[in-house]
Design a protein around this motif. Sequence first.
Motif, PDB file in Angstrom:
ATOM      1  N   GLY A 130      50.825 -48.382 -29.882  1.00  0.00           N
ATOM      2  CA  GLY A 130      50.931 -47.442 -30.977  1.00  0.00           C
ATOM      3  C   GLY A 130      51.626 -47.978 -32.201  1.00  0.00           C
ATOM      4  O   GLY A 130      52.038 -47.201 -33.063  1.00  0.00           O
ATOM      5  N   ASP A 131      51.781 -49.292 -32.316  1.00  0.00           N
ATOM      6  CA  ASP A 131      52.438 -49.874 -33.488  1.00  0.00           C
ATOM      7  C   ASP A 131      51.441 -49.989 -34.638  1.00  0.00           C
ATOM      8  O   ASP A 131      50.268 -50.312 -34.431  1.00  0.00           O
ATOM      9  N   TRP A 132      51.915 -49.745 -35.856  1.00  0.00           N
ATOM     10  CA  TRP A 132      51.030 -49.904 -37.014  1.00  0.00           C
ATOM     11  C   TRP A 132      51.838 -50.238 -38.260  1.00  0.00           C
ATOM     12  O   TRP A 132      53.056 -50.063 -38.301  1.00  0.00           O
ATOM     13  N   PHE A 133      51.129 -50.751 -39.252  1.00  0.00           N
ATOM     14  CA  PHE A 133      51.698 -50.987 -40.580  1.00  0.00           C
ATOM     15  C   PHE A 133      50.658 -50.549 -41.592  1.00  0.00           C
ATOM     16  O   PHE A 133      49.474 -50.382 -41.287  1.00  0.00           O
ATOM     17  N   ASP A 134      51.090 -50.363 -42.830  1.00  0.00           N
ATOM     18  CA  ASP A 134      50.150 -49.928 -43.861  1.00  0.00           C
ATOM     19  C   ASP A 134      50.791 -50.107 -45.228  1.00  0.00           C
ATOM     20  O   ASP A 134      52.020 -50.254 -45.351  1.00  0.00           O
ATOM     21  N   SER A 135      49.940 -50.111 -46.237  1.00  0.00           N
ATOM     22  CA  SER A 135      50.406 -50.074 -47.621  1.00  0.00           C
ATOM     23  C   SER A 135      49.469 -49.154 -48.394  1.00  0.00           C
ATOM     24  O   SER A 135      48.274 -49.116 -48.127  1.00  0.00           O
ATOM     25  N   VAL A 136      50.037 -48.405 -49.336  1.00  0.00           N
ATOM     26  CA  VAL A 136      49.265 -47.418 -50.096  1.00  0.00           C
ATOM     27  C   VAL A 136      49.599 -47.581 -51.569  1.00  0.00           C
ATOM     28  O   VAL A 136      50.775 -47.616 -51.955  1.00  0.00           O
ATOM     29  N   LYS A 137      48.552 -47.663 -52.397  1.00  0.00           N
ATOM     30  CA  LYS A 137      48.749 -47.758 -53.842  1.00  0.00           C
ATOM     31  C   LYS A 137      49.148 -46.389 -54.387  1.00  0.00           C
ATOM     32  O   LYS A 137      48.511 -45.384 -54.099  1.00  0.00           O
ATOM     33  N   LEU A 138      50.240 -46.361 -55.168  1.00  0.00           N
ATOM     34  CA  LEU A 138      50.757 -45.121 -55.740  1.00  0.00           C
ATOM     35  C   LEU A 138      50.722 -45.177 -57.267  1.00  0.00           C
ATOM     36  O   LEU A 138      50.659 -46.273 -57.849  1.00  0.00           O
ATOM     37  N   SER A 189      48.313 -43.574 -26.861  1.00  0.00           N
ATOM     38  CA  SER A 189      49.236 -43.958 -27.930  1.00  0.00           C
ATOM     39  C   SER A 189      48.483 -44.475 -29.143  1.00  0.00           C
ATOM     40  O   SER A 189      48.839 -44.188 -30.290  1.00  0.00           O
ATOM     41  N   ALA A 190      47.411 -45.255 -28.889  1.00  0.00           N
ATOM     42  CA  ALA A 190      46.623 -45.767 -30.006  1.00  0.00           C
ATOM     43  C   ALA A 190      45.966 -44.629 -30.773  1.00  0.00           C
ATOM     44  O   ALA A 190      45.892 -44.658 -32.006  1.00  0.00           O
TER      45      ALA A 190
END
Length: 815
Positions: free
Chosen positions: A491-499, A518-519
Motif C-alpha cells: 500500500g505504499d505510494w508517492f505522487d506529485s500534483v501541479k498546483l 491494501s493496494a
Amino acid sequence: MDRGTEVGAAPGRGAGDGAAEHAAAGRIPLAVVVVDRDGLVSHWSSGARRLFGAPKEEALGRPVADLLPVSGALPDDAAPFGSYAAYDGLGPGLESSLDGRLSYPAAGRARLTAAGPDRIDVLWWAYPLVGPGRERLLVLAADAAALRREDDDVSFERIAPGFALHTDFPGAEELARRLPEILPSMSVGESARIVAQVLELGYPVLEFSQNDRVPVTPDWGVPRRAERKARRERAARAAASGVPMAQGVADEVEDLEYVAVRERLEFLNEVSGRIGTSLDLSQTILEVSRAVVPRFTDVAGTYLREQVVAGEGFPDGVPDTTTMWHRVALEHTDEPGRWDDVVPVGEAMPFPAHTPFFQCMTTGEPVLVPRISEQMGHMIAAQFEKRDIRPLITNRSMLVVPLKARNVVLGFMILLRHPERVEFNDMDRVTGAELAARAGLVLDNARMYTYQESVAETLQDSMLPTIAPRMAGCDIATRYLPGTLLGRVGGDWFDSVKLPGSRTALVVGDVMGHGLNSAAMMGQLRTAVQTMAALDLPPAQLLRNLDDLAQRLGDNYLATCLYAVYDPIAGELHIANAGHIPPVLVRAEDGRSELLELPTGAPIGVGGVPFEAVRVPVASGDRLVMCTDGLVEVRGEDIGVGLATLCESAAHPAASMDQACDTIIRALNTRGGRKDDVALLMARLNGIEPEDVAVWRLALDPIEAGRARAVVREQLRAWGLTGLADNAELMVGELVTNAVRHAHSRGIELRLVRGDTLLCEVDDDDQTLPILLSVGPGDEFGRGLRLVSALSREWGASRTGAGKTVWFELTLPRG
C-alpha cells in the motif's frame, strides 16, 4: 490384538541417498477423532480413549475443545522434535484447526491436558473434510514419547500418518469404503487399491498439495503379502508331497518384484523431497528435470504450453497440432554440448498428430516406446528443420509422461535411456506417471504463484504514477521497491500534483497491511488526494478530509500520509503529517541534513484527531527526501538507526537525482531483514528567481484585455522571448476576457512565470471551471478555450480558496 489405528513413520528427504540405511520406520498407536460442523465429536476411537482418557460414550457429542484443550506450552525436553514442530510451515496451531479457522491440512506438536494431573506431549495432524456430510475435521494424534527410544538417537524429520492393518473401522474393506468419505474425489475402487497397497508396503496413504488431495501410492500390481504367504504354504505342502518346486521360483520372482516396488517408492519419496522447494517457475522446472537424471533416465526434456511459459494463466482446451510447446529444460548425461545446438532450450514448436508426443498431450496418459526404431527416429526428426536428431534418439528407449494439473495438460517430459541401458517397462511407465503427477502439481503451484505475482505487479505498477522529472521550480526522482517477504503488492505510494501559482504538491503515503486489499485501498486514497489537491486545499485541511473519507469507506482504512506543498516563488514548504515518518531536508548551503520536526498527527482513518501544518523556509538547491517506513525499519532494530542512516545517506553528494536515490537505497536496503515495500520521493527545490516572475492586477473591465495583451508582449520582449509573443498575447486576451465576464467583485490577477516553460496564469473569484465545448459556425461563445487548447503546450484550470486559476504553458525556444 490391539485394534487402535497406527501411524507409519517414513524417512525424510534423505531417503534414497544413503540416509534411508540409518533411518528407522515404526508404528505407534494413533488416536482418531472426527469433529462435526458444530464442533462436536462424532467419532472417538479406542486409540483416542487410551491417549486422552475419556471413554467413547462420554466423548461423543461433546465439544472437541473440552477434550483436546491446548496449553500452548511445550515440555522442556522438546528439543529432539524441534524441527518437527513447524512441519513445513503448515498451520499456526491445533486450536486454529479445531475451531475451523484453517481450511487446509495442518500438523504440529502440542501439549494436551489428560484426564489426570499430567499433560501429554502429542504429535497431531488435522485434515479438513469436504462433502455433503456433517463431518468437518479429521484429527489424528499420537503420543510423541512413543517415538523416543533409549537405545536409538534417530530423529524423524517428517512423520506422516497412514492407516495400518488394524483400525477402529472393522477391517480393510470398511476402511476402503470410508476413504472416499474423507476424500470425496477418490473412487471406491481406487480407495480399495490404495488401502491394499499401503497395508502391504507400510507407506503413508495420502500426500497433500496446496490445491489437491491426491492419493500417491501407485498401482504396480504387486500381490498382497497374505496372498504370497498362502502361495508359499501351498508350495511347501506340494513339495512335501513330491510336487516340483516351480511355485517356489515364482515366489522368488514375486519377492524381487516386491523389492523393485519398494525401490521405486523410495525413489518417488526422494524426488518429492527435491522438487517444489521454490515457487519460482524457472527453478521448479530445473528441479523437476534434474530429479530424474541419471537415476531414472539419461535424458529429460521438459516442454510447457505457451500460455504457461508466458504467465497468461491456466490454458484452456485440449492441445492440438497448432499448440506451441516451449522446451524449457534439458538435462542429460551425454558429453557437454551434444544436445545444445540441436535442441536448444527456449525453442518453441508444435507437434504433428502422428508423434508419441501428440498422443501423450491429447490423452493425458504416458506413452512408452521400448526402442525408437530408425523409421520412428526419421519420423520424429522430420519436424526439426535442417537438424538431424536421429543420432541422438535412435535405438534409445523413450517414455513420454504428461505434466497435468486439474486434468489439464500443462506440458510433458520426454525421457530417454541410452541403448545399453535396460529399456523402460510397464513398471517404469507407472513410476513415470506418478513422478509426472507430482511434478505437474508442483509446476502448477509455481505457475499460479508466477501468474499471481505478475498480476500483482501489473496492479501495483498501474497504481503508481509516472511522475515528471521536472515540475515548476523543482526536480523530482522516485523509487519503488516491492516487499521481499510478504508479497510484491503493498500500500505504499508517492505522487506529485501541479498546483496554481507554480506550486507543486508532493505526497508519500503508506496503507497499513499488504496484499491486494491494501493496494486497492492505496489506489482509492491516492485518487482522493489527487482530487483534493486539485481543489488547492491547505495541507492540514486535505488530511482532515482524507481522514473523514477513510472512515466512511470502512473500519479497515488506516494509512499514514505526508503532504507537502512547495512554493518555488515564496521559497517555502507547507507540510502536514498524518502519522508518517518525518521527511529529511538536505541544505544546499552546507550539505547538512536534518529530520524536519513536524506535528506527528494520527494515521488517516483513526478519526477525531486534528492535523496541523507548518511552514519551512527553503533555499534554492535544498533537497527534500520523503519515504515510507519500509526503507528505514528493520525487525529487531530501533527505527532511529534507520532514520540516522537515511539522514547520512541523503546528505551524500551525488551527480544527479537518480544517483542520490540509488545512494539512499544502497545504504538502507542492504542491511537485511527488510520485509515491507518501499516508496521514496526526492525533490530538489530549485526555486524561481523574482526576475523570472511578472504579476499584474487587472480591473473588472473589458478594456483590461487589451492592456493584458500589451504588458505580456512587453514582458516577453524583456525576457528575449518575442517569438512567443503573438500566441501568448492572443491566449492571454481570451483568458482575461472570460475572467472579466465571470468574475464577481474581486479583481483579476495575471501572472507570467519563466522556467522550463512559459507559464501564464489568470486568477479570478469565480469557482466555476471552464469546459471545452464543441463550437458550431453560429456559436458566439466557446471559441476562446478551443483557441487556447490548440495553441498551448498544455492548459488547465483548478479551483483555489478564493476562486479559480486558468493557465496555459508554451514551450520555450531552444538555445
